[in-house]
Design a protein around this motif. Sequence first.
Motif, PDB file in Angstrom:
ATOM      1  N   ASN A  11     -29.120   0.920  28.963  1.00 43.22           N
ATOM      2  CA  ASN A  11     -30.261   0.560  28.141  1.00 43.22           C
ATOM      3  C   ASN A  11     -29.728   0.097  26.792  1.00 43.22           C
ATOM      4  OD1 ASN A  11     -32.054   1.297  30.148  1.00 43.22           O
ATOM      5  ND2 ASN A  11     -32.362   3.349  29.343  1.00 43.22           N
ATOM      6  N   ARG A  12     -30.361  -0.894  26.220  1.00 48.27           N
ATOM      7  CA  ARG A  12     -29.850  -1.499  24.990  1.00 48.27           C
ATOM      8  C   ARG A  12     -30.919  -1.518  23.913  1.00 48.27           C
ATOM      9  NH1 ARG A  12     -28.846  -6.434  24.695  1.00 48.27           N
ATOM     10  NH2 ARG A  12     -29.801  -7.284  26.579  1.00 48.27           N
ATOM     11  N   ALA A  13     -30.468  -1.418  22.665  1.00 46.92           N
ATOM     12  CA  ALA A  13     -31.350  -1.539  21.510  1.00 46.92           C
ATOM     13  C   ALA A  13     -30.708  -2.487  20.501  1.00 46.92           C
ATOM     14  CB  ALA A  13     -31.587  -0.176  20.864  1.00 46.92           C
ATOM     15  N   VAL A  14     -31.525  -3.371  19.958  1.00 43.83           N
ATOM     16  CA  VAL A  14     -31.085  -4.293  18.905  1.00 43.83           C
ATOM     17  C   VAL A  14     -31.967  -4.060  17.690  1.00 43.83           C
ATOM     18  CG1 VAL A  14     -30.873  -6.707  18.211  1.00 43.83           C
ATOM     19  CG2 VAL A  14     -30.206  -6.009  20.521  1.00 43.83           C
ATOM     20  N   VAL A  15     -31.338  -3.679  16.587  1.00 50.33           N
ATOM     21  CA  VAL A  15     -32.067  -3.378  15.357  1.00 50.33           C
ATOM     22  C   VAL A  15     -31.758  -4.474  14.348  1.00 50.33           C
ATOM     23  CG1 VAL A  15     -32.408  -1.713  13.490  1.00 50.33           C
ATOM     24  CG2 VAL A  15     -31.898  -0.910  15.822  1.00 50.33           C
ATOM     25  N   MET A  16     -32.777  -5.243  13.980  1.00 52.32           N
ATOM     26  CA  MET A  16     -32.635  -6.304  13.000  1.00 52.32           C
ATOM     27  C   MET A  16     -33.430  -5.914  11.762  1.00 52.32           C
ATOM     28  SD  MET A  16     -33.528  -8.958  11.074  1.00 52.32           S
ATOM     29  CE  MET A  16     -35.292  -8.881  11.444  1.00 52.32           C
ATOM     30  N   SER A  17     -32.742  -5.691  10.652  1.00 54.75           N
ATOM     31  CA  SER A  17     -33.441  -5.300   9.428  1.00 54.75           C
ATOM     32  C   SER A  17     -32.996  -6.172   8.268  1.00 54.75           C
ATOM     33  CB  SER A  17     -33.186  -3.824   9.114  1.00 54.75           C
ATOM     34  OG  SER A  17     -31.803  -3.581   8.947  1.00 54.75           O
ATOM     35  N   VAL A  18     -33.935  -6.480   7.406  1.00 53.82           N
ATOM     36  CA  VAL A  18     -33.642  -7.229   6.183  1.00 53.82           C
ATOM     37  C   VAL A  18     -33.876  -6.291   5.010  1.00 53.82           C
ATOM     38  CG1 VAL A  18     -34.180  -9.233   4.760  1.00 53.82           C
ATOM     39  CG2 VAL A  18     -34.335  -9.401   7.255  1.00 53.82           C
ATOM     40  N   ALA A  19     -32.792  -5.966   4.313  1.00 57.73           N
ATOM     41  CA  ALA A  19     -32.876  -5.094   3.147  1.00 57.73           C
ATOM     42  C   ALA A  19     -32.799  -5.877   1.849  1.00 57.73           C
ATOM     43  CB  ALA A  19     -31.749  -4.063   3.186  1.00 57.73           C
ATOM     44  N   LYS A  20     -32.132  -7.023   1.886  1.00 57.95           N
ATOM     45  CA  LYS A  20     -31.935  -7.825   0.687  1.00 57.95           C
ATOM     46  C   LYS A  20     -32.132  -9.292   1.031  1.00 57.95           C
ATOM     47  CE  LYS A  20     -28.497  -8.754  -2.943  1.00 57.95           C
ATOM     48  NZ  LYS A  20     -27.115  -8.486  -3.401  1.00 57.95           N
ATOM     49  N   PHE A  21     -32.970  -9.960   0.275  1.00 56.00           N
ATOM     50  CA  PHE A  21     -33.277 -11.367   0.530  1.00 56.00           C
ATOM     51  C   PHE A  21     -32.371 -12.267  -0.302  1.00 56.00           C
ATOM     52  CE2 PHE A  21     -36.863  -8.979   1.932  1.00 56.00           C
ATOM     53  CZ  PHE A  21     -37.312  -9.652   3.058  1.00 56.00           C
ATOM     54  N   ASN A  22     -32.235 -13.499   0.158  1.00 54.70           N
ATOM     55  CA  ASN A  22     -31.365 -14.451  -0.519  1.00 54.70           C
ATOM     56  C   ASN A  22     -31.826 -14.693  -1.957  1.00 54.70           C
ATOM     57  OD1 ASN A  22     -30.150 -14.627   1.969  1.00 54.70           O
ATOM     58  ND2 ASN A  22     -30.856 -16.709   2.419  1.00 54.70           N
ATOM     59  N   HIS A  23     -30.880 -15.097  -2.789  1.00 50.19           N
ATOM     60  CA  HIS A  23     -31.192 -15.395  -4.189  1.00 50.19           C
ATOM     61  C   HIS A  23     -32.288 -16.454  -4.270  1.00 50.19           C
ATOM     62  CE1 HIS A  23     -30.580 -15.808  -8.483  1.00 50.19           C
ATOM     63  NE2 HIS A  23     -30.490 -17.136  -8.327  1.00 50.19           N
ATOM     64  N   GLY A  24     -33.273 -16.196  -5.084  1.00 55.01           N
ATOM     65  CA  GLY A  24     -34.362 -17.146  -5.266  1.00 55.01           C
ATOM     66  C   GLY A  24     -35.558 -16.911  -4.367  1.00 55.01           C
ATOM     67  N   VAL A  25     -35.420 -16.047  -3.357  1.00 56.66           N
ATOM     68  CA  VAL A  25     -36.551 -15.729  -2.473  1.00 56.66           C
ATOM     69  C   VAL A  25     -37.434 -14.694  -3.176  1.00 56.66           C
ATOM     70  CG1 VAL A  25     -37.245 -14.746  -0.257  1.00 56.66           C
ATOM     71  CG2 VAL A  25     -35.252 -16.262  -0.388  1.00 56.66           C
ATOM     72  N   PRO A  26     -38.724 -14.980  -3.353  1.00 56.42           N
ATOM     73  CA  PRO A  26     -39.592 -14.062  -4.111  1.00 56.42           C
ATOM     74  C   PRO A  26     -40.102 -12.873  -3.292  1.00 56.42           C
ATOM     75  CG  PRO A  26     -40.856 -15.965  -3.425  1.00 56.42           C
ATOM     76  CD  PRO A  26     -39.425 -16.211  -2.963  1.00 56.42           C
ATOM     77  N   LEU A  27     -39.170 -12.164  -2.660  1.00 58.20           N
ATOM     78  CA  LEU A  27     -39.504 -10.976  -1.892  1.00 58.20           C
ATOM     79  C   LEU A  27     -38.600  -9.842  -2.355  1.00 58.20           C
ATOM     80  CD1 LEU A  27     -39.841 -12.549   1.682  1.00 58.20           C
ATOM     81  CD2 LEU A  27     -41.701 -11.658   0.280  1.00 58.20           C
ATOM     82  N   GLY A  28     -39.192  -8.661  -2.551  1.00 48.87           N
ATOM     83  CA  GLY A  28     -38.453  -7.544  -3.102  1.00 48.87           C
ATOM     84  C   GLY A  28     -37.451  -6.941  -2.133  1.00 48.87           C
ATOM     85  N   LYS A  29     -36.457  -6.247  -2.686  1.00 51.77           N
ATOM     86  CA  LYS A  29     -35.489  -5.522  -1.873  1.00 51.77           C
ATOM     87  C   LYS A  29     -36.178  -4.397  -1.111  1.00 51.77           C
ATOM     88  CE  LYS A  29     -31.531  -6.329  -4.951  1.00 51.77           C
ATOM     89  NZ  LYS A  29     -30.489  -5.678  -5.803  1.00 51.77           N
ATOM     90  N   ARG A  30     -35.579  -4.011  -0.005  1.00 49.85           N
ATOM     91  CA  ARG A  30     -36.114  -2.952   0.835  1.00 49.85           C
ATOM     92  C   ARG A  30     -35.023  -1.886   0.994  1.00 49.85           C
ATOM     93  NH1 ARG A  30     -36.864  -4.209   5.800  1.00 49.85           N
ATOM     94  NH2 ARG A  30     -38.803  -3.088   6.169  1.00 49.85           N
ATOM     95  N   PRO A  31     -34.858  -1.027  -0.012  1.00 51.83           N
ATOM     96  CA  PRO A  31     -33.714  -0.105  -0.030  1.00 51.83           C
ATOM     97  C   PRO A  31     -33.686   0.901   1.106  1.00 51.83           C
ATOM     98  CG  PRO A  31     -35.310   0.462  -1.735  1.00 51.83           C
ATOM     99  CD  PRO A  31     -35.733  -0.867  -1.182  1.00 51.83           C
ATOM    100  N   GLY A  32     -34.820   1.137   1.779  1.00 49.74           N
ATOM    101  CA  GLY A  32     -34.838   2.099   2.875  1.00 49.74           C
ATOM    102  C   GLY A  32     -34.468   1.515   4.219  1.00 49.74           C
ATOM    103  N   ALA A  33     -34.312   0.184   4.296  1.00 46.60           N
ATOM    104  CA  ALA A  33     -34.075  -0.457   5.593  1.00 46.60           C
ATOM    105  C   ALA A  33     -32.755  -0.015   6.212  1.00 46.60           C
ATOM    106  CB  ALA A  33     -34.110  -1.974   5.438  1.00 46.60           C
ATOM    107  N   ASN A  34     -31.721   0.115   5.398  1.00 50.02           N
ATOM    108  CA  ASN A  34     -30.415   0.526   5.931  1.00 50.02           C
ATOM    109  C   ASN A  34     -30.456   1.966   6.434  1.00 50.02           C
ATOM    110  OD1 ASN A  34     -29.228  -1.972   5.408  1.00 50.02           O
ATOM    111  ND2 ASN A  34     -28.692  -1.386   3.312  1.00 50.02           N
ATOM    112  N   ARG A  35     -31.208   2.826   5.750  1.00 44.89           N
ATOM    113  CA  ARG A  35     -31.326   4.210   6.220  1.00 44.89           C
ATOM    114  C   ARG A  35     -32.067   4.258   7.556  1.00 44.89           C
ATOM    115  NH1 ARG A  35     -32.352   9.343   2.413  1.00 44.89           N
ATOM    116  NH2 ARG A  35     -30.336   8.533   1.757  1.00 44.89           N
TER     117      ARG A  35
END
Length: 269
Positions: A11-35
């Motif tokens: 059985n397989r699991a793929v976890v895709m998380s975005v914690a930090k967006f590229n420079h200039g992208v108006p979306l805030g960091k998500r510090p809990g994503a890595n945890r």
Amino acid sequence: MELMEGSEERNRAVVMSVAKFNHGVPLGKRPGANRDAKSLHRSLSKLGFKVDLHSDLSSEEIYQLFSEESKRPVKDCFLAVLSSHGEEGCVFGADGEPVWLSRIFTYFDNACMEKKTKLFLIQACRGEALDDGVEVDSCQQPPDGNFSHYFSIPVDTAVMFATAPGYGAFMNFCGSIFLQTFCSLLEEEGYSGLELTRLMTRLCHRVAYTFEAKGRQYDGKKEMPCLLTRLTRDVFPFADMGKDSNAARISATSLIASGNVRTRIASLS
């Protein structure tokens, strides 16, 4: 990422998380994503899943990732986690571009994934409304066409959203209430062996009734996960074959017969 020579399909699991967006992208960091990612890796690995973690991918990289993963062999169950900022019908890549869930789902409608259990966990906002603990039916209706991803869900697939349509999902530096609660249930005695829809029902109950945000902006706000399913059988994807003699006789795709409120200082996912 390849399986070792001589090893069985797992059985397989793929976890895709975005914690930090590229420079200039108006979306805030998500510090809990890595945890969240670390918790998922620990909990799922204990249950025999091969877990791959992917962080801060662009929208095209996310599409490419799941297109490739949909063609790889799996024993009984494939679990995908997409964690980012989002809106109804999409999550955002690190480049700020939308990743449409309907396109991701259609990748898994293929011969390789036929009769395999597919489970998607979506940790992302689906709108800007905040839940005061009222009935979900009271939420604002998203614009026409935003439910198109529902119709692209393949057979034998369940999709669990962190929140109801139109609402925000919560996360802070400790992680998201949705994914952290999911991991907690898998590690508690008696929960991993449950049939999938029963496990998801308990996840909904625990998030809805034991979580309450705190802080000046979100004080008292709640979250209610939402399950969509096209499962055609009872499935037990997290059953520990070593501990439960009943579980040892069934696979993840077998058909069988018939507290206290926690508060967190929160931000939107």
